[in-house]
Design a protein around this motif. Structure first.
Motif, PDB file in Angstrom:
ATOM      1  N   ARG A 196     -36.169  93.019  21.195  1.00 59.75           N
ATOM      2  CA  ARG A 196     -36.003  93.256  22.635  1.00 59.75           C
ATOM      3  C   ARG A 196     -34.570  93.618  22.991  1.00 59.75           C
ATOM      4  NH1 ARG A 196     -38.263  87.907  25.119  1.00 59.75           N
ATOM      5  NH2 ARG A 196     -37.841  88.960  27.102  1.00 59.75           N
ATOM      6  N   ARG A 197     -33.725  93.752  21.945  1.00 61.06           N
ATOM      7  CA  ARG A 197     -32.329  94.181  22.115  1.00 61.06           C
ATOM      8  C   ARG A 197     -31.545  93.231  23.010  1.00 61.06           C
ATOM      9  NH1 ARG A 197     -31.505  99.151  19.965  1.00 61.06           N
ATOM     10  NH2 ARG A 197     -33.381 100.326  19.391  1.00 61.06           N
ATOM     11  N   LYS A 198     -31.779  91.942  22.826  1.00 58.15           N
ATOM     12  CA  LYS A 198     -31.002  90.931  23.525  1.00 58.15           C
ATOM     13  C   LYS A 198     -29.912  90.400  22.595  1.00 58.15           C
ATOM     14  CE  LYS A 198     -34.380  89.241  26.873  1.00 58.15           C
ATOM     15  NZ  LYS A 198     -34.944  88.024  27.513  1.00 58.15           N
ATOM     16  N   ALA A 199     -28.906  89.756  23.175  1.00 56.25           N
ATOM     17  CA  ALA A 199     -27.897  89.087  22.351  1.00 56.25           C
ATOM     18  C   ALA A 199     -28.586  87.985  21.561  1.00 56.25           C
ATOM     19  CB  ALA A 199     -26.801  88.507  23.244  1.00 56.25           C
ATOM     20  N   TYR A 200     -28.157  87.774  20.310  1.00 61.57           N
ATOM     21  CA  TYR A 200     -28.874  86.824  19.478  1.00 61.57           C
ATOM     22  C   TYR A 200     -27.950  86.148  18.470  1.00 61.57           C
ATOM     23  CZ  TYR A 200     -28.849  90.648  16.021  1.00 61.57           C
ATOM     24  OH  TYR A 200     -28.477  91.641  15.146  1.00 61.57           O
ATOM     25  N   ASP A 201     -28.463  85.064  17.904  1.00 57.61           N
ATOM     26  CA  ASP A 201     -27.800  84.309  16.838  1.00 57.61           C
ATOM     27  C   ASP A 201     -28.375  84.816  15.510  1.00 57.61           C
ATOM     28  OD1 ASP A 201     -27.584  82.259  14.765  1.00 57.61           O
ATOM     29  OD2 ASP A 201     -26.863  80.908  16.315  1.00 57.61           O
ATOM     30  N   GLY A 202     -27.498  85.325  14.629  1.00 54.16           N
ATOM     31  CA  GLY A 202     -27.977  85.911  13.384  1.00 54.16           C
ATOM     32  C   GLY A 202     -28.691  84.927  12.481  1.00 54.16           C
ATOM     33  N   ALA A 203     -28.202  83.687  12.410  1.00 55.75           N
ATOM     34  CA  ALA A 203     -28.838  82.680  11.556  1.00 55.75           C
ATOM     35  C   ALA A 203     -30.229  82.328  12.073  1.00 55.75           C
ATOM     36  CB  ALA A 203     -27.961  81.432  11.478  1.00 55.75           C
ATOM     37  N   LYS A 204     -30.391  82.228  13.401  1.00 55.25           N
ATOM     38  CA  LYS A 204     -31.705  81.943  13.961  1.00 55.25           C
ATOM     39  C   LYS A 204     -32.659  83.136  13.770  1.00 55.25           C
ATOM     40  CE  LYS A 204     -31.461  77.729  15.551  1.00 55.25           C
ATOM     41  NZ  LYS A 204     -31.695  77.380  16.963  1.00 55.25           N
ATOM     42  N   ALA A 205     -32.113  84.350  13.794  1.00 55.84           N
ATOM     43  CA  ALA A 205     -32.954  85.521  13.514  1.00 55.84           C
ATOM     44  C   ALA A 205     -33.437  85.497  12.071  1.00 55.84           C
ATOM     45  CB  ALA A 205     -32.177  86.812  13.804  1.00 55.84           C
ATOM     46  N   ASP A 206     -32.574  85.091  11.144  1.00 58.26           N
ATOM     47  CA  ASP A 206     -32.987  84.939   9.744  1.00 58.26           C
ATOM     48  C   ASP A 206     -34.066  83.870   9.608  1.00 58.26           C
ATOM     49  OD1 ASP A 206     -31.260  86.898   8.878  1.00 58.26           O
ATOM     50  OD2 ASP A 206     -29.781  85.525   8.044  1.00 58.26           O
ATOM     51  N   LEU A 254     -44.564  73.703  10.229  1.00 56.71           N
ATOM     52  CA  LEU A 254     -43.310  74.350   9.849  1.00 56.71           C
ATOM     53  C   LEU A 254     -43.322  75.827  10.272  1.00 56.71           C
ATOM     54  CD1 LEU A 254     -40.596  74.447   8.506  1.00 56.71           C
ATOM     55  CD2 LEU A 254     -41.734  74.702   6.282  1.00 56.71           C
ATOM     56  N   ILE A 255     -44.435  76.515  10.056  1.00 60.02           N
ATOM     57  CA  ILE A 255     -44.543  77.915  10.488  1.00 60.02           C
ATOM     58  C   ILE A 255     -44.312  78.013  11.995  1.00 60.02           C
ATOM     59  CG2 ILE A 255     -46.156  79.834  10.792  1.00 60.02           C
ATOM     60  CD1 ILE A 255     -47.369  79.051   8.063  1.00 60.02           C
ATOM     61  N   ALA A 256     -44.927  77.093  12.745  1.00 59.00           N
ATOM     62  CA  ALA A 256     -44.778  77.112  14.200  1.00 59.00           C
ATOM     63  C   ALA A 256     -43.335  76.886  14.624  1.00 59.00           C
ATOM     64  CB  ALA A 256     -45.685  76.057  14.834  1.00 59.00           C
ATOM     65  N   ARG A 257     -42.615  76.015  13.907  1.00 60.89           N
ATOM     66  CA  ARG A 257     -41.213  75.761  14.246  1.00 60.89           C
ATOM     67  C   ARG A 257     -40.327  76.969  13.938  1.00 60.89           C
ATOM     68  NH1 ARG A 257     -38.974  70.895  14.394  1.00 60.89           N
ATOM     69  NH2 ARG A 257     -37.291  72.093  15.363  1.00 60.89           N
ATOM     70  N   LEU A 258     -40.671  77.711  12.885  1.00 61.35           N
ATOM     71  CA  LEU A 258     -39.878  78.887  12.526  1.00 61.35           C
ATOM     72  C   LEU A 258     -40.254  80.106  13.370  1.00 61.35           C
ATOM     73  CD1 LEU A 258     -39.922  78.493   8.635  1.00 61.35           C
ATOM     74  CD2 LEU A 258     -37.919  78.257  10.121  1.00 61.35           C
ATOM     75  N   LEU A 259     -41.537  80.250  13.697  1.00 59.86           N
ATOM     76  CA  LEU A 259     -41.983  81.365  14.528  1.00 59.86           C
ATOM     77  C   LEU A 259     -41.986  80.960  15.999  1.00 59.86           C
ATOM     78  CD1 LEU A 259     -44.853  82.938  12.391  1.00 59.86           C
ATOM     79  CD2 LEU A 259     -42.418  83.518  12.468  1.00 59.86           C
ATOM     80  N   ASP A 260     -40.955  80.271  16.401  1.00 57.76           N
ATOM     81  CA  ASP A 260     -40.755  79.888  17.794  1.00 57.76           C
ATOM     82  C   ASP A 260     -40.039  81.042  18.489  1.00 57.76           C
ATOM     83  OD1 ASP A 260     -39.994  78.847  20.229  1.00 57.76           O
ATOM     84  OD2 ASP A 260     -39.223  76.967  19.421  1.00 57.76           O
ATOM     85  N   PRO A 261     -40.646  81.652  19.512  1.00 58.40           N
ATOM     86  CA  PRO A 261     -40.001  82.800  20.165  1.00 58.40           C
ATOM     87  C   PRO A 261     -38.717  82.438  20.905  1.00 58.40           C
ATOM     88  CG  PRO A 261     -41.993  82.154  21.342  1.00 58.40           C
ATOM     89  CD  PRO A 261     -41.979  81.376  20.061  1.00 58.40           C
ATOM     90  N   ASN A 262     -38.516  81.161  21.150  1.00 55.61           N
ATOM     91  CA  ASN A 262     -37.278  80.707  21.788  1.00 55.61           C
ATOM     92  C   ASN A 262     -36.266  80.351  20.703  1.00 55.61           C
ATOM     93  OD1 ASN A 262     -35.188  79.554  23.183  1.00 55.61           O
ATOM     94  ND2 ASN A 262     -36.434  78.040  24.272  1.00 55.61           N
ATOM     95  N   ASP A 264     -33.422  79.052  20.838  1.00 54.96           N
ATOM     96  CA  ASP A 264     -32.713  77.789  21.072  1.00 54.96           C
ATOM     97  C   ASP A 264     -33.468  76.589  20.498  1.00 54.96           C
ATOM     98  OD1 ASP A 264     -30.673  79.103  22.403  1.00 54.96           O
ATOM     99  OD2 ASP A 264     -31.633  78.896  24.371  1.00 54.96           O
ATOM    100  N   THR A 265     -34.786  76.670  20.446  1.00 58.68           N
ATOM    101  CA  THR A 265     -35.589  75.567  19.911  1.00 58.68           C
ATOM    102  C   THR A 265     -36.161  75.883  18.526  1.00 58.68           C
ATOM    103  OG1 THR A 265     -37.508  76.424  21.138  1.00 58.68           O
ATOM    104  CG2 THR A 265     -36.204  74.689  22.191  1.00 58.68           C
ATOM    105  N   ARG A 266     -35.937  77.087  18.042  1.00 62.62           N
ATOM    106  CA  ARG A 266     -36.412  77.468  16.705  1.00 62.62           C
ATOM    107  C   ARG A 266     -35.692  76.642  15.636  1.00 62.62           C
ATOM    108  NH1 ARG A 266     -35.213  83.353  16.103  1.00 62.62           N
ATOM    109  NH2 ARG A 266     -36.795  83.458  17.755  1.00 62.62           N
TER     110      ARG A 266
END
Length: 433
Positions: A196-206, A254-262, A264-266
């Motif tokens: 969505r081309r928003k500012a992001y945290d690279g580690a959380k994206a990984d 665990l999948i749900a925690r990693l595939l959290d669209p937020n 901040d809580t991922r």
């Protein structure tokens, strides 16, 4: 035909008197990769990526190559593909890398009848991936293109994370808001905030990409796979995916925690050891075997003790691995290294006292144990990594982990050298582009 002739000409020929190139292993748009062996009698074969300078310059791919080299210079981990050295001629650049003859994880999964792994085997594979990325994040490297094609397998069955061409190197890649903004990666594995081309945290994206890979390992398919990227992004945002019934409840959570669209809580990759799916005894798994065979699991936590270095490790730290000078890139001093016979405790204590006077705080390897010591404006932290060269000799690496170019350039390295006194045996400059 011209490309085929060029490949045959290179294969079997000596390279700068150091390597003999063998068969062509693969090719991409801008590079060819060859099997090679060292002419100095080394037993282990290597892979050499050959890049054409004129193509890199005309297509703007120089930055990607610089990122790959700069990222791999920072990383020495058993689950990260090793860059041994960089060679260059007037027209070519040669990246000499560790050989991973087992192919990539995607190909290995595709060869299985079910295209998936039993859970005990998936845990062993995923543990190695998480171990590698935890290390990368601790060293300020966000991969940003984590996918099975970029996870290679060596001759011992160990995973090797590769292809750091899209990596973000912190803090240099951050904008003023402390976030990343470049949208990159492979859509099916890319976090929704990046798409969505928003500012992001690279580690959380990984971490999101890890969730997609874990889903693929256990389900044999991808949770989101659609040529319509906006539609795929909406599905990811709404958590519209179905986990097969055979996947256990801890793995589902665990999948749900990693595939959290937020984001901040991922769940962060570094927090994986605390999840129940990893707390199950892995000793049972190691008896059962799996896709990646014969290797004991490593704890995701980083050891407090120094890790041992061999001669290749020390050579790989050479500033000769920095390609920025080849393309006229600006250079800033962000790192220093020194040898010491002092103990780890003595070295940390002396660095702490120096910080009282010079103004910085030290960040430990896990990024949690901080020594608050004054504060030069703009300089947030300095990290330290200690490696054992011999029983009585250690190599200490210091790196400014934030601050813009002017602040890094102005940091008082000479003053720090004086403050450390006889702890320092040999002081080495390392510049970073």
């Amino acid at each position: 035909m011209a490309g085929a002739k060029s490949s045959k000409k290179l294969a079997g020929s000596p390279l700068l008197g150091k390597y003999e190139l063998g068969k062509l292993l693969g090719r991409g748009t801008f590079a060819k990769v060859y099997h090679a062996r060292s002419l100095d009698g080394g037993d282990d074969p290597v892979a050499i990526k050959v890049l054409d300078k004129s193509q890199l310059t005309s297509t703007g791919m120089i930055t990607r190559v610089l990122h790959e080299v700069s990222a791999m210079r920072r990383l020495r981990h058993p689950n990260v593909l090793r860059l041994h050295e960089v060679l260059a001629t007037r027209t070519k650049i040669y990246l000499v890398m560790e050989l991973a003859p087992g192919g990539d994880l995607l190909t290995r999964l595709a060869s299985l009848p079910s295209r998936r792994l039993p859970e005990h085997a998936a845990r062993r594979v995923f543990l190695q991936l998480a171990n590698a990325l935890s290390y990368c994040h601790a060293r300020g490297v966000s991969h940003r293109d984590v996918k099975p094609q970029n996870v290679l397998i060596d001759s011992q069955g160990q995973l090797k994370v590769s292809d750091f061409g899209l990596a973000a190197l912190l803090p240099d890649s951050l904008r003023d808001d402390g976030r990343l903004h470049t949208a990159c990666g492979t859509p099916a594995f890319t976090a929704p905030e990046v798409l969505r081309r928003k500012a992001y945290d690279g580690a959380k994206a990984d971490a999101w990409s890890c969730g997609v890979i874990l889903f693929a390992l256990l389900a044999g398919s991808l949770p989101f796979d659609d040529a319509n990227i906006p539609g795929m992004c909406r599905r990811a945002q709404r958590r519209e995916y179905a986990v097969p019934a055979w996947v256990s409840r801890p793995a589902r959570r665990l999948i749900a925690r990693l595939l959290d669209p937020n984001p901040d809580t991922r769940l962060a990759v570094g927090d994986l050891p605390d999840h129940p799916w990893f707390k199950r005894s892995l000793s049972v798994d190691s008896q059962l075997g799996g896709l990646i065979a014969g290797q004991p699991e490593r704890d995701l936590a980083f050891a407090a003790a120094p890790h041992a270095l061999n001669a290749f490790d020390i050579i790989s730290m050479s500033p000769g691995l920095d390609l920025s000078g080849m393309f006229g890139e600006s250079r800033r001093v962000r790192e220093k290294r020194f040898m010491t016979t002092a103990t780890l405790e003595e070295t940390v204590e002396r660095l702490g006292r120096a910080g009282d006077r010079l103004g910085y705080f030290l960040v430990g390897k896990k990024g949690v144990e901080r020594l608050p010591i004054g504060g030069v404006q703009g300089i947030v932290a300095m990290s330290m990594e200690v490696s054992e060269v011999s029983r009585e000799l250690m190599l200490v690496e210091l790196r400014l982990e934030s601050g813009d170019g002017d602040e890094a350039q102005a940091f008082g390295w000479d003053d720090l050298r004086v403050e450390l006194g006889d702890v320092v045996m040999a002081w080495h400059v390392c510049e970073d582009g």
